[in-house]
Design an enzyme around this catalytic site. Structure first.
Site, PDB file in Angstrom:
ATOM      1  N   LYS A 166       0.869  -1.187   0.000  1.00 16.03           N
ATOM      2  CA  LYS A 166       0.000   0.000   0.000  1.00 16.03           C
ATOM      3  C   LYS A 166       0.894   1.223   0.000  1.00 16.03           C
ATOM      4  O   LYS A 166       2.029   1.166   0.472  1.00 16.03           O
ATOM      5  CB  LYS A 166      -0.892   0.036   1.247  1.00 16.03           C
ATOM      6  CG  LYS A 166      -2.180   0.795   1.050  1.00 16.03           C
ATOM      7  CD  LYS A 166      -3.175  -0.027   0.254  1.00 16.03           C
ATOM      8  CE  LYS A 166      -4.502   0.648   0.113  1.00 16.03           C
ATOM      9  NZ  LYS A 166      -5.512  -0.304  -0.373  1.00 16.03           N
TER      10      LYS A 166
HETATM   11  P1  NAD Z   1     -13.000   7.385  -3.332  1.00 16.52           P
HETATM   12  O1  NAD Z   1     -12.049   8.462  -3.013  1.00 16.52           O
HETATM   13  O2  NAD Z   1     -13.326   7.082  -4.762  1.00 16.52           O
HETATM   14  O3  NAD Z   1     -14.402   7.637  -2.581  1.00 16.52           O
HETATM   15  C1  NAD Z   1     -14.505   7.864  -1.198  1.00 16.52           C
HETATM   16  C2  NAD Z   1     -15.920   8.325  -0.893  1.00 16.52           C
HETATM   17  O4  NAD Z   1     -16.042   8.513   0.525  1.00 16.52           O
HETATM   18  C3  NAD Z   1     -16.268   9.671  -1.505  1.00 16.52           C
HETATM   19  O5  NAD Z   1     -17.651   9.695  -1.803  1.00 16.52           O
HETATM   20  C4  NAD Z   1     -15.964  10.669  -0.380  1.00 16.52           C
HETATM   21  O6  NAD Z   1     -16.702  11.873  -0.525  1.00 16.52           O
HETATM   22  C5  NAD Z   1     -16.409   9.861   0.813  1.00 16.52           C
HETATM   23  N1  NAD Z   1     -15.735  10.245   2.062  1.00 16.52           N
HETATM   24  C6  NAD Z   1     -14.466  10.654   2.231  1.00 16.52           C
HETATM   25  N2  NAD Z   1     -14.229  10.922   3.536  1.00 16.52           N
HETATM   26  C7  NAD Z   1     -15.390  10.647   4.196  1.00 16.52           C
HETATM   27  C8  NAD Z   1     -15.785  10.716   5.549  1.00 16.52           C
HETATM   28  N3  NAD Z   1     -14.937  11.126   6.499  1.00 16.52           N
HETATM   29  N4  NAD Z   1     -17.054  10.346   5.864  1.00 16.52           N
HETATM   30  C9  NAD Z   1     -17.906   9.925   4.910  1.00 16.52           C
HETATM   31  N5  NAD Z   1     -17.592   9.857   3.612  1.00 16.52           N
HETATM   32  C10 NAD Z   1     -16.349  10.208   3.257  1.00 16.52           C
HETATM   33  O7  NAD Z   1     -12.422   6.082  -2.593  1.00 16.52           O
HETATM   34  P2  NAD Z   1     -12.742   4.571  -2.915  1.00 16.52           P
HETATM   35  O8  NAD Z   1     -11.728   4.073  -3.900  1.00 16.52           O
HETATM   36  O9  NAD Z   1     -14.201   4.406  -3.199  1.00 16.52           O
HETATM   37  O10 NAD Z   1     -12.369   3.888  -1.517  1.00 16.52           O
HETATM   38  C11 NAD Z   1     -13.287   3.850  -0.428  1.00 16.52           C
HETATM   39  C12 NAD Z   1     -12.838   2.779   0.554  1.00 16.52           C
HETATM   40  O11 NAD Z   1     -12.779   1.513  -0.109  1.00 16.52           O
HETATM   41  C13 NAD Z   1     -11.446   2.981   1.157  1.00 16.52           C
HETATM   42  O12 NAD Z   1     -11.428   2.464   2.464  1.00 16.52           O
HETATM   43  C14 NAD Z   1     -10.573   2.127   0.266  1.00 16.52           C
HETATM   44  O13 NAD Z   1      -9.364   1.729   0.902  1.00 16.52           O
HETATM   45  C15 NAD Z   1     -11.492   0.962   0.019  1.00 16.52           C
HETATM   46  N6  NAD Z   1     -11.171   0.161  -1.182  1.00 16.52           N
HETATM   47  C16 NAD Z   1     -11.128   0.722  -2.411  1.00 16.52           C
HETATM   48  C17 NAD Z   1     -10.847  -0.081  -3.518  1.00 16.52           C
HETATM   49  C18 NAD Z   1     -10.851   0.463  -4.927  1.00 16.52           C
HETATM   50  O14 NAD Z   1     -10.752  -0.342  -5.867  1.00 16.52           O
HETATM   51  N7  NAD Z   1     -10.980   1.745  -5.166  1.00 16.52           N
HETATM   52  C19 NAD Z   1     -10.595  -1.442  -3.351  1.00 16.52           C
HETATM   53  C20 NAD Z   1     -10.664  -1.985  -2.070  1.00 16.52           C
HETATM   54  C21 NAD Z   1     -10.957  -1.168  -0.991  1.00 16.52           C
END
Ligand code: NAD
Length: 421
Positions: A113
């Site tokens: 990561k």
């Molecule tokens: P992203 O940046 O695309 O979206 C994050 C979303 O959460 C946005 O809508 C943002 O406005 C919202 N957000 C941010 N801070 C917040 C808060 N304090 N309270 C409420 N909402 C909040 O990110 P993502 O890629 O969708 O990732 C989200 C989660 O999923 C993370 O924990 C990430 O590690 C995990 N994840 C992502 C992937 C991937 O393929 N993108 C894969 C596995 C896990």
């Protein structure tokens, strides 16, 4: 197993990841040395560099990280996040979860990561591109298609991956699409990658509803980014009722269900959910406690703790985000009979299609979206079934079963490879 207390990565999120590892290791009787090896990353890189803002005379120092937890299984794999909360402990915890996740899914990767401690929402597109290119050149020696392969995560997206791939390729003198996954289709990305994490979450919602005996459940999704948005969209297409969704500014709630295509169009136009006309506003904390059967936290870590676990009304919790639930909350939810599908299983769809992207790229042979989705669902269902069966066999919850499954496979590989020299 306390030798690393007080070390650089010792933060609350790291402690959560280690506490989970310790619980699983204890319960499965893991070999002491392997247990100790899994506690800390094999490699951790911390960089700092100057970053020139659009206002030419403004130069700031930025901190960046790339952590490789486990080099035993193949190249390392894991996202890059841009967030003000990024630190060595956080990326270390996330790299450990990536190791378990890849192992549970049967993928030939160890966990990694990385990230930059910045607020991407404050930067212009030109600034984001400059900072990504500089960060790539800072970590260029430790990444590569056979070494360590980044992907998007919180605050990063396809475009960031394209800049990373371009910078790496410029330095190598030829195009190296395999250095990242989650890149745009036109430079070797995979169909279905953008929605893959959300699609995997949905697969777990479907399996979880079957296991918990829920029919026509109401769903709440926290986070409307890559993961939350895709999950909400696919669930809506499948006929689920989504009663609330949220982003960083707050949420929207409609008791009878949200018109998700309308919500998507609103976000496309306005950037955020706020102001969506056919719903009531709701805060992010309040959103978690809304009446529903299925809750999908898909935003950030540390959302469900001792303070609110006994007020959640869902019967199924599917963790789209990494690390949304504390150890104490896990116990409360277990006692209350809430079925928790853990992050290391529920959000593994992203890395699974990243693996497909990597295979397609190395073979120069690309699959249709239907093929990608079908292979993804097959692997998600297989992993869910294995975790569920292990949980039933051992009389433990899904998180413990998933951790034990992931760790056991890694331990076997470590034992087989032996110790050098
Ligand atoms: P992203 O940046 O695309 O979206 C994050 C979303 O959460 C946005 O809508 C943002 O406005 C919202 N957000 C941010 N801070 C917040 C808060 N304090 N309270 C409420 N909402 C909040 O990110 P993502 O890629 O969708 O990732 C989200 C989660 O999923 C993370 O924990 C990430 O590690 C995990 N994840 C992502 C992937 C991937 O393929 N993108 C894969 C596995 C896990």
């Amino acid at each position: 197993m306390n030798g690393e207390n007080g070390l650089e990565w010792d933060t609350p999120m790291y402690r959560l990841a280690v506490a989970q590892l310790d619980q699983a290791a204890e319960s499965m009787g893991l070999d002491d040395n392997i247990w100790q090896r899994l506690h800390t990353p094999q490699r951790a890189h911390v960089v700092s560099f100057p970053f020139r803002r659009d206002e030419y005379d403004r130069v700031e120092t930025v901190f960046g990280y790339r952590v490789q937890h486990l080099l035993t299984m193949g190249p390392t794999k894991g996202g890059i996040r841009y967030d003000t909360g990024v630190n060595l402990g956080e990326v270390t915890a996330l790299s450990m979860w990536m190791s378990w996740k890849c192992s549970i899914m049967g993928l030939p990767f160890g966990g990694a990561k990385g990230g930059l401690r910045i607020n991407p929402r404050e930067l212009s597109s030109r600034e984001l591109q400059r900072i990504t290119r500089r960060f790539t050149s800072e970590i260029i020696d430790v990444i590569g298609p056979d070494r360590d392969i980044p992907a998007p995560d919180l605050g990063t997206n396809e475009l960031v991956m394209a800049w990373l791939m371009d910078t790496y390729s410029q330095q190598k003198g030829h195009a190296v699409p395999g250095v990242v996954t989650g890149k745009p289709i036109e430079i070797g990305g995979s169909l279905g990658r953008r929605e893959a994490t959300g699609r995997g979450v949905v697969s777990c919602v479907v399996d979880g509803c079957r296991q918990a005996g829920l029919s026509s459940p109401r769903v709440v999704v926290q986070g409307f980014g890559n993961v939350g948005r895709a999950a909400a969209e696919i669930l809506h297409e499948l006929g689920f009722t989504i009663v609330a969704v949220s982003d960083v500014k707050g949420g929207i709630y409609a008791e009878k269900g949200l018109d998700i295509p309308g919500v998507l169009a609103h976000v496309e136009e306005n950037g955020y959910l706020e102001g969506f006309p056919e719903a009531s506003p709701v805060g992010n904390a309040e959103l978690l406690e809304l009446p529903c059967e299925v809750l999908v936290p898909a935003a950030v870590e540390n959302q469900i703790g001792e303070h609110n676990a006994d007020r959640l009304r869902c019967r199924l919790l599917v963790e789209g985000a990494n690390g949304p639930t504390s150890l104490e909350a896990d116990t409360i939810l277990r006692e209350r009979g809430v079925l928790v599908v853990p992050d290391i299983l529920a959000n593994a769809g992203g890395v699974t299609v990243s693996y497909f992207e990597w295979i397609q790229g190395s073979q120069r042979l690309f699959w249709t979206e239907e093929e990608v989705n079908a292979k993804l669902i097959a692997l998600m269902e297989r992993a869910y079934k294995q975790v569920r069966e292990a949980a039933e066999r051992r009389g433990v919850d899904m998180r413990s079963a998933a951790l034990e499954l992931g760790i056991r496979r890694i331990a076997e590989a470590k034992r087989t490879r032996g110790v050098f020299p």
